[in-house]
Design an enzyme around this catalytic site. Structure first.
Site, PDB file in Angstrom:
ATOM      1  N   TYR A 188     -13.520  -3.579  11.135  1.00  0.00           N
ATOM      2  CA  TYR A 188     -12.078  -2.558  10.849  1.00  0.00           C
ATOM      3  C   TYR A 188     -11.330  -3.001  12.361  1.00  0.00           C
ATOM      4  CZ  TYR A 188      -8.471   0.591  10.929  1.00  0.00           C
ATOM      5  OH  TYR A 188      -7.155   1.434  10.857  1.00  0.00           O
ATOM      6  N   GLY A 202       1.833   4.595   3.901  1.00  0.00           N
ATOM      7  CA  GLY A 202       2.615   3.818   3.149  1.00  0.00           C
ATOM      8  C   GLY A 202       3.473   4.484   2.386  1.00  0.00           C
ATOM      9  N   SER A 254      -0.098   5.549  -1.425  1.00  0.00           N
ATOM     10  CA  SER A 254      -0.705   6.878  -0.838  1.00  0.00           C
ATOM     11  C   SER A 254      -0.560   6.751   0.947  1.00  0.00           C
ATOM     12  CB  SER A 254      -2.160   6.875  -0.949  1.00  0.00           C
ATOM     13  OG  SER A 254      -2.731   5.816  -0.331  1.00  0.00           O
ATOM     14  N   GLY A 255      -0.789   7.953   1.224  1.00  0.00           N
ATOM     15  CA  GLY A 255      -0.976   8.025   2.808  1.00  0.00           C
ATOM     16  C   GLY A 255       0.031   7.688   3.642  1.00  0.00           C
ATOM     17  N   GLY A 299       0.999  -1.040   0.128  1.00  0.00           N
ATOM     18  CA  GLY A 299      -0.080   0.049   0.106  1.00  0.00           C
ATOM     19  C   GLY A 299       0.802   1.203   0.042  1.00  0.00           C
ATOM     20  N   ALA A 300       1.951   1.276  -0.876  1.00  0.00           N
ATOM     21  CA  ALA A 300       3.149   2.446  -0.747  1.00  0.00           C
ATOM     22  C   ALA A 300       2.473   3.507  -1.556  1.00  0.00           C
ATOM     23  CB  ALA A 300       4.178   1.887  -1.163  1.00  0.00           C
ATOM     24  N   SER A 333      -3.670  -0.453  14.726  1.00  0.00           N
ATOM     25  CA  SER A 333      -4.210   0.641  15.285  1.00  0.00           C
ATOM     26  C   SER A 333      -4.449   0.593  16.626  1.00  0.00           C
ATOM     27  CB  SER A 333      -5.590   1.009  14.590  1.00  0.00           C
ATOM     28  OG  SER A 333      -6.123   2.002  15.062  1.00  0.00           O
TER      29      SER A 333
END
Ligand SMILES: NC(=O)c1ccc[n+]([C@@H]2O[C@H](COP(=O)([O-])OP(=O)(O)OC[C@H]3O[C@@H](n4cnc5c(N)ncnc54)[C@H](OP(=O)(O)O)[C@@H]3O)[C@@H](O)[C@H]2O)c1
Length: 290
Positions: A163, A16, A13-14, A10-11, A139
């Site tokens: 989640y 990552g 965006s955000g 997941g690199a 989280s």
């Protein structure tokens, strides 16, 4: 981080993307794992500009599909004899209960099973590094209990519960992995970026979609992605964590997690159930590594 190979899922965006960029600035050779070629190439270009070490590599994989994770592991194994750091970062929330191509509820499939499967498939490459780290982005918002009859929201689904359950899965997985890796040179830690302004949840539609949209607009609640990435960068690179395993970090400090995360029986059971859900056995592992 010169000479280290770091895989970040997941690199594009955000958290990552920022993690990949910051580690590239520190000299690491970054492998970006993204599901979309266009978004991935754009991110790889930015990471290349930030890099003080080797050029990054882009690998495409849809982590919602177990066959795509197997293909990713084959790509990684072909390209690299060793992997120094794996950062399991990709994650999402799903407004309604949907099934992956493997027939598994998507939150559970992407946030918990994908890191579980990918880590197991490339564990020998991690063990081949002089010292390696598995960093899983979880989280502080994780469930305090686990109903094994509702892992996939089959009895009751709500997006936030699904989640939080998947993020509990990340921590149980990390602590159990750390126990299983005792005596090796591979450590396992879980981290949280803390509340961070990213595109997280932007694909959610309907009423649940308002939740991330409102959250992401409360400026005093959130920091930027570069700040959110610091804890993953710390867990991936700090020399003081060379021997530290089975811990959870937030704001670059070790924190306690909910009591259930320290329940070894629950963690072992979850490991077994996750193996079954991924069709992971000694035979499949041998075949994947052949
Ligand atoms: N933001 C927060 O406040 C917060 C707080 C605590 C924990 N976290 C955790 O931080 C991690 C990163 O989230 P973020 O906030 O940076 O969100 P984000 O900007 O939405 O990033 C999520 C990343 O995961 C990728 N991804 C989603 N589905 C995928 C799939 N099927 N296959 C491969 N990659 C996929 C996305 O790719 P696309 O761009 O192609 O969708 C994106 O690169 C998540 O694990 C999240 O649970 C975030």
């Amino acid at each position: 981080m010169f000479g280290k190979i770091v895989v970040v899922t997941g690199a594009n965006s955000g958290v990552g993307f920022e993690t990949a960029s910051q580690l590239a600035t520190l000299g690491a050779e970054i492998v970006l794992v993204c599901r979309n070629e266009v978004r991935g190439s754009a991110a790889a270009q930015h990471v290349a500009e930030a890099a003080t070490g080797p050029k990054p590599t882009l690998l495409i994989a849809d982590l919602l599909s177990q066959s795509s994770i197997h293909a990713l592991s084959s790509d990684l194994r072909r390209k690299f004899d060793r992997i120094d750091v794996l950062i399991n970062n990709a994650g999402a929330m799903f407004a309604t209960r949907e099934l992956s191509v493997d027939g598994i509820e998507k939150t559970w499939a992407l946030n918990h099973l994908a890191p579980f499967l990918l880590t197991n498939l490339i564990l020998d490459r991690l063990k081949a590094a002089p010292r390696a780290r598995v960093v899983t982005v979880s989280s502080e918002s994780h469930s305090g209990s686990l109903d094994f009859d509702n892992l996939q929201g089959e009895r009751m689904y709500n997006f936030f519960g699904a989640y939080n359950r998947s993020k509990l899965g990340n921590i149980l997985f990390t602590y159990e992995l750390a126990r299983r890796l005792r005596g090796t040179r591979v450590t396992a830690t879980a981290v949280s970026p803390g509340p961070t302004r990213t595109t997280f949840g932007s694909e959610m539609r309907g009423l649940p979609g308002w939740f991330p949209r409102i959250m992401m607009r409360i400026p005093f609640l959130l920091h930027d992605a570069a700040t959110g990435a610091r804890t993953a960068v710390y867990a991936a690179s700090s020399p003081e964590l060379d021997e530290v395993s089975g811990r959870f970090f937030l704001k670059e400090r070790a924190r306690r997690t909910r009591s259930i995360t320290y329940d070894v029986e629950v963690a072992r059971k979850l490991w077994r159930v996750s193996e079954e859900m991924c069709g992971l056995s000694a035979v499949t592992l041998r075949r994947a590594r052949a």
